[in-house]
Enzyme design. Structure first.
Site, PDB file in Angstrom:
ATOM      1  N   ARG A  36       0.832  -1.213   0.000  1.00  0.00           N
ATOM      2  CA  ARG A  36       0.000   0.000   0.000  1.00  0.00           C
ATOM      3  C   ARG A  36       0.864   1.260   0.000  1.00  0.00           C
ATOM      4  NH1 ARG A  36      -3.790   2.905   3.943  1.00  0.00           N
ATOM      5  NH2 ARG A  36      -5.684   3.311   2.797  1.00  0.00           N
ATOM      6  N   ILE A  62      -7.469   7.154  -1.212  1.00  0.00           N
ATOM      7  CA  ILE A  62      -7.330   5.701  -1.285  1.00  0.00           C
ATOM      8  C   ILE A  62      -8.191   5.219  -0.119  1.00  0.00           C
ATOM      9  CG2 ILE A  62      -5.164   5.813   0.066  1.00  0.00           C
ATOM     10  CD1 ILE A  62      -4.184   3.308  -1.304  1.00  0.00           C
ATOM     11  N   SER A  63      -9.083   4.246  -0.368  1.00  0.00           N
ATOM     12  CA  SER A  63     -10.056   3.860   0.661  1.00  0.00           C
ATOM     13  C   SER A  63      -9.379   3.234   1.874  1.00  0.00           C
ATOM     14  CB  SER A  63     -11.062   2.853   0.071  1.00  0.00           C
ATOM     15  OG  SER A  63     -11.722   3.421  -1.024  1.00  0.00           O
ATOM     16  N   GLN A  64     -10.108   3.238   2.983  1.00  0.00           N
ATOM     17  CA  GLN A  64      -9.638   2.585   4.214  1.00  0.00           C
ATOM     18  C   GLN A  64      -9.433   1.083   3.922  1.00  0.00           C
ATOM     19  OE1 GLN A  64     -12.723   2.483   7.157  1.00  0.00           O
ATOM     20  NE2 GLN A  64     -11.334   1.892   8.792  1.00  0.00           N
ATOM     21  N   PRO A  65      -8.347   0.480   4.408  1.00  0.00           N
ATOM     22  CA  PRO A  65      -8.124  -0.951   4.154  1.00  0.00           C
ATOM     23  C   PRO A  65      -9.316  -1.834   4.537  1.00  0.00           C
ATOM     24  CG  PRO A  65      -6.140   0.037   5.023  1.00  0.00           C
ATOM     25  CD  PRO A  65      -7.190   1.099   5.074  1.00  0.00           C
TER      26      PRO A  65
END
Ligand code: SAM
Length: 220
Positions: A36, A62-65
Protein backbone atom coordinates in the site's frame (compact mmCIF):
# COMPACT_ATOMS: atom_id res chain seq x y z
CA UNK A 1 11.18 3.49 7.27
CA UNK A 2 12.71 0.43 5.53
CA UNK A 3 10.87 -2.17 3.44
CA UNK A 4 11.24 -4.69 6.28
CA UNK A 5 9.40 -2.37 8.61
CA UNK A 6 6.55 -2.13 6.14
CA UNK A 7 6.38 -5.93 6.08
CA UNK A 8 5.74 -5.97 9.83
CA UNK A 9 3.14 -3.19 9.76
CA UNK A 10 1.47 -4.86 6.78
CA UNK A 11 1.15 -8.11 8.76
CA UNK A 12 -0.20 -6.13 11.69
CA UNK A 13 -2.86 -4.55 9.48
CA UNK A 14 -3.93 -7.99 8.23
CA UNK A 15 -4.44 -9.08 11.85
CA UNK A 16 -6.53 -5.98 12.51
CA UNK A 17 -8.71 -6.76 9.47
CA UNK A 18 -9.12 -10.36 10.66
CA UNK A 19 -10.18 -9.10 14.09
CA UNK A 20 -12.67 -6.76 12.43
CA UNK A 21 -14.40 -9.77 10.85
CA UNK A 22 -12.74 -10.12 7.44
CA UNK A 23 -12.66 -13.89 7.06
CA UNK A 24 -11.74 -14.54 3.43
CA UNK A 25 -8.21 -15.95 3.54
CA UNK A 26 -7.89 -15.24 -0.18
CA UNK A 27 -8.59 -11.54 0.38
CA UNK A 28 -6.32 -11.33 3.43
CA UNK A 29 -3.52 -13.09 1.50
CA UNK A 30 -3.95 -10.75 -1.45
CA UNK A 31 -3.83 -7.72 0.85
CA UNK A 32 -0.72 -9.06 2.55
CA UNK A 33 1.04 -9.09 -0.84
CA UNK A 34 0.15 -5.58 -2.07
CA UNK A 35 2.44 -2.76 -0.96
CA UNK A 36 0.00 0.00 0.00
CA UNK A 37 2.95 2.33 0.65
CA UNK A 38 3.66 2.35 -3.10
CA UNK A 39 0.17 3.70 -3.89
CA UNK A 40 0.27 6.76 -1.60
CA UNK A 41 2.28 9.99 -1.82
CA UNK A 42 5.77 9.88 -0.31
CA UNK A 43 4.57 12.24 2.45
CA UNK A 44 1.92 9.67 3.46
CA UNK A 45 4.09 6.54 3.39
CA UNK A 46 4.51 6.24 7.12
CA UNK A 47 0.71 6.21 7.47
CA UNK A 48 0.15 3.62 4.74
CA UNK A 49 -0.72 0.81 7.16
CA UNK A 50 -3.04 2.76 9.41
CA UNK A 51 -6.59 1.52 8.91
CA UNK A 52 -7.60 4.88 7.42
CA UNK A 53 -8.38 6.42 4.04
CA UNK A 54 -5.52 8.67 2.86
CA UNK A 55 -5.45 11.61 0.41
CA UNK A 56 -4.19 10.86 -3.11
CA UNK A 57 -4.68 14.38 -4.56
CA UNK A 58 -7.52 16.00 -6.55
CA UNK A 59 -9.75 15.76 -3.42
CA UNK A 60 -9.79 11.97 -3.73
CA UNK A 61 -8.72 9.21 -1.36
CA UNK A 62 -7.33 5.70 -1.28
CA UNK A 63 -10.06 3.86 0.66
CA UNK A 64 -9.64 2.59 4.21
CA UNK A 65 -8.12 -0.95 4.15
CA UNK A 66 -11.15 -2.34 6.04
CA UNK A 67 -13.49 -0.97 3.35
CA UNK A 68 -11.30 -2.42 0.59
CA UNK A 69 -11.29 -5.82 2.31
CA UNK A 70 -15.03 -5.75 3.03
CA UNK A 71 -16.02 -4.90 -0.55
CA UNK A 72 -13.49 -7.25 -2.14
CA UNK A 73 -14.69 -10.12 0.03
CA UNK A 74 -18.24 -9.58 -1.24
CA UNK A 75 -17.14 -10.05 -4.86
CA UNK A 76 -16.01 -13.67 -4.22
CA UNK A 77 -13.45 -13.43 -7.03
CA UNK A 78 -12.31 -16.71 -8.60
CA UNK A 79 -9.11 -17.10 -10.66
CA UNK A 80 -9.73 -16.00 -14.24
CA UNK A 81 -12.83 -13.91 -13.44
CA UNK A 82 -13.22 -10.74 -15.47
CA UNK A 83 -13.44 -7.83 -13.04
CA UNK A 84 -14.25 -4.18 -13.72
CA UNK A 85 -13.38 -1.51 -11.18
CA UNK A 86 -14.92 1.97 -11.39
CA UNK A 87 -12.71 4.55 -9.64
CA UNK A 88 -9.07 3.46 -10.13
CA UNK A 89 -7.80 6.20 -7.79
CA UNK A 90 -4.29 5.13 -6.79
CA UNK A 91 -4.47 1.66 -8.39
CA UNK A 92 -4.30 -0.14 -5.01
CA UNK A 93 -7.67 -1.90 -5.28
CA UNK A 94 -6.90 -2.98 -8.85
CA UNK A 95 -3.65 -4.58 -7.61
CA UNK A 96 -5.62 -6.55 -5.02
CA UNK A 97 -8.03 -7.82 -7.68
CA UNK A 98 -4.99 -8.90 -9.73
CA UNK A 99 -3.52 -10.73 -6.72
CA UNK A 100 -6.82 -12.64 -6.50
CA UNK A 101 -6.23 -13.90 -10.04
CA UNK A 102 -8.79 -11.76 -11.89
CA UNK A 103 -8.38 -10.19 -15.31
CA UNK A 104 -8.76 -6.56 -14.30
CA UNK A 105 -10.22 -3.53 -16.10
CA UNK A 106 -10.44 -0.20 -14.31
CA UNK A 107 -11.83 3.24 -15.20
CA UNK A 108 -10.87 6.57 -13.58
CA UNK A 109 -12.44 9.93 -14.52
CA UNK A 110 -9.57 12.20 -13.37
CA UNK A 111 -6.71 12.17 -15.85
CA UNK A 112 -3.84 12.89 -13.42
CA UNK A 113 -4.97 10.04 -11.14
CA UNK A 114 -5.36 7.71 -14.13
CA UNK A 115 -1.77 8.50 -15.21
CA UNK A 116 -0.32 8.01 -11.72
CA UNK A 117 -2.22 4.74 -11.18
CA UNK A 118 -0.93 3.48 -14.55
CA UNK A 119 2.63 4.27 -13.49
CA UNK A 120 2.18 2.71 -10.02
CA UNK A 121 0.73 -0.50 -11.45
CA UNK A 122 3.34 -0.80 -14.22
CA UNK A 123 6.21 -0.26 -11.79
CA UNK A 124 4.92 -3.11 -9.63
CA UNK A 125 4.29 -5.35 -12.68
CA UNK A 126 0.51 -5.51 -12.30
CA UNK A 127 -1.02 -5.89 -15.73
CA UNK A 128 -4.34 -4.00 -15.58
CA UNK A 129 -6.30 -2.57 -18.52
CA UNK A 130 -6.97 1.08 -17.65
CA UNK A 131 -9.00 3.86 -19.17
CA UNK A 132 -9.67 7.49 -18.34
CA UNK A 133 -13.39 8.23 -18.68
CA UNK A 134 -16.86 8.07 -17.16
CA UNK A 135 -17.09 4.70 -15.42
CA UNK A 136 -20.83 5.05 -14.70
CA UNK A 137 -21.22 3.85 -18.30
CA UNK A 138 -19.07 0.76 -17.64
CA UNK A 139 -16.77 -0.52 -20.38
CA UNK A 140 -18.95 -2.05 -23.09
CA UNK A 141 -16.09 -3.35 -25.26
CA UNK A 142 -14.96 -5.79 -22.57
CA UNK A 143 -18.38 -6.72 -21.10
CA UNK A 144 -19.77 -8.95 -19.68
CA UNK A 145 -17.94 -8.95 -16.33
CA UNK A 146 -18.11 -11.53 -13.54
CA UNK A 147 -17.53 -8.83 -10.95
CA UNK A 148 -17.96 -5.05 -10.96
CA UNK A 149 -16.70 -2.95 -8.05
CA UNK A 150 -17.54 0.73 -7.73
CA UNK A 151 -15.31 2.60 -5.29
CA UNK A 152 -17.25 5.89 -5.19
CA UNK A 153 -20.72 6.63 -3.83
CA UNK A 154 -23.65 6.70 -6.26
CA UNK A 155 -27.23 8.00 -5.91
CA UNK A 156 -28.54 4.79 -7.53
CA UNK A 157 -27.46 1.62 -9.35
CA UNK A 158 -26.25 2.65 -12.84
CA UNK A 159 -28.25 0.67 -15.46
CA UNK A 160 -25.17 0.32 -17.69
CA UNK A 161 -23.22 -1.45 -14.94
CA UNK A 162 -26.04 -3.92 -14.23
CA UNK A 163 -26.40 -4.58 -17.97
CA UNK A 164 -22.67 -5.30 -18.29
CA UNK A 165 -22.72 -7.96 -15.55
CA UNK A 166 -22.59 -11.61 -16.47
CA UNK A 167 -25.40 -13.92 -15.31
CA UNK A 168 -24.38 -14.93 -11.75
CA UNK A 169 -22.09 -11.90 -11.72
CA UNK A 170 -21.88 -9.59 -8.71
CA UNK A 171 -21.89 -5.78 -8.59
CA UNK A 172 -20.70 -4.11 -5.38
CA UNK A 173 -21.49 -0.41 -5.14
CA UNK A 174 -22.01 2.20 -2.40
CA UNK A 175 -25.46 3.79 -2.82
CA UNK A 176 -26.86 6.70 -0.83
CA UNK A 177 -26.88 10.48 -0.47
CA UNK A 178 -23.97 12.95 -0.31
CA UNK A 179 -23.20 12.21 3.33
CA UNK A 180 -23.44 8.45 3.75
CA UNK A 181 -23.96 5.35 1.69
CA UNK A 182 -24.78 1.69 2.19
CA UNK A 183 -22.80 -0.89 0.30
CA UNK A 184 -25.05 -2.86 -2.05
CA UNK A 185 -24.15 -6.37 -3.23
CA UNK A 186 -26.21 -7.09 -6.32
CA UNK A 187 -26.33 -10.57 -7.81
CA UNK A 188 -27.64 -10.84 -11.38
CA UNK A 189 -29.42 -14.13 -12.03
CA UNK A 190 -31.96 -15.82 -14.27
CA UNK A 191 -35.19 -16.78 -12.47
CA UNK A 192 -37.08 -20.04 -13.14
CA UNK A 193 -38.91 -18.39 -16.05
CA UNK A 194 -35.63 -17.36 -17.61
CA UNK A 195 -36.08 -13.66 -16.77
CA UNK A 196 -33.09 -11.59 -15.67
CA UNK A 197 -33.46 -10.67 -12.01
CA UNK A 198 -31.45 -9.03 -9.24
CA UNK A 199 -30.92 -10.01 -5.64
CA UNK A 200 -29.79 -7.08 -3.47
CA UNK A 201 -28.16 -7.23 -0.05
CA UNK A 202 -27.20 -4.01 1.77
CA UNK A 203 -24.49 -3.48 4.38
CA UNK A 204 -23.74 -0.82 7.00
CA UNK A 205 -23.12 2.85 6.51
CA UNK A 206 -19.94 4.04 4.81
CA UNK A 207 -18.74 7.37 3.46
CA UNK A 208 -17.29 7.55 -0.06
CA UNK A 209 -16.28 10.31 -2.43
CA UNK A 210 -19.01 10.84 -5.06
CA UNK A 211 -19.36 8.86 -8.27
CA UNK A 212 -19.62 11.68 -10.81
CA UNK A 213 -20.96 10.94 -14.26
CA UNK A 214 -23.89 10.41 -16.60
CA UNK A 215 -25.41 7.64 -14.45
CA UNK A 216 -24.06 8.93 -11.11
CA UNK A 217 -24.02 12.39 -9.50
CA UNK A 218 -24.23 15.18 -12.04
CA UNK A 219 -22.21 17.87 -10.29
CA UNK A 220 -18.56 18.84 -10.43
N1 SAM B 1 -10.05 2.35 -5.72
C1 SAM B 1 -9.20 3.46 -5.42
C2 SAM B 1 -7.87 3.05 -4.87
O1 SAM B 1 -7.63 1.85 -4.69
O2 SAM B 1 -7.05 3.95 -4.65
C3 SAM B 1 -9.86 4.48 -4.51
C4 SAM B 1 -10.88 5.22 -5.23
S1 SAM B 1 -11.49 6.73 -4.59
C5 SAM B 1 -12.27 6.25 -3.10
C6 SAM B 1 -12.83 6.90 -5.79
C7 SAM B 1 -12.37 7.23 -7.18
O3 SAM B 1 -13.51 7.23 -8.03
C8 SAM B 1 -11.75 8.60 -7.30
O4 SAM B 1 -10.44 8.47 -7.82
C9 SAM B 1 -12.67 9.34 -8.28
O5 SAM B 1 -12.00 10.24 -9.13
C10 SAM B 1 -13.26 8.17 -9.04
N2 SAM B 1 -14.51 8.44 -9.76
C11 SAM B 1 -15.58 9.19 -9.38
N3 SAM B 1 -16.52 9.16 -10.34
C12 SAM B 1 -16.05 8.38 -11.35
C13 SAM B 1 -16.56 7.96 -12.61
N4 SAM B 1 -17.74 8.33 -13.07
N5 SAM B 1 -15.79 7.14 -13.37
C14 SAM B 1 -14.57 6.75 -12.96
N6 SAM B 1 -14.03 7.11 -11.77
C15 SAM B 1 -14.76 7.91 -10.97
Amino acid sequence: MSDDNFLEVRKNLINILRNQGINSENVLDAMSRVKRECFVDKSQRNYAYLNHPLPIGCNQTISQPYTVAFMTQMLEIKKGDKALEIGTGSGYQAAILKELGAEVFSVERIESLYKRAKKNLEELNYSVTLKCGDGTLGWKEYAPFDAILVTAGSPSIPDSLFEQLNINGVLVIPVGNNYSQEIYRILKYKDINGNISKDIMTFKEFVFVPLIGKEGWQFE
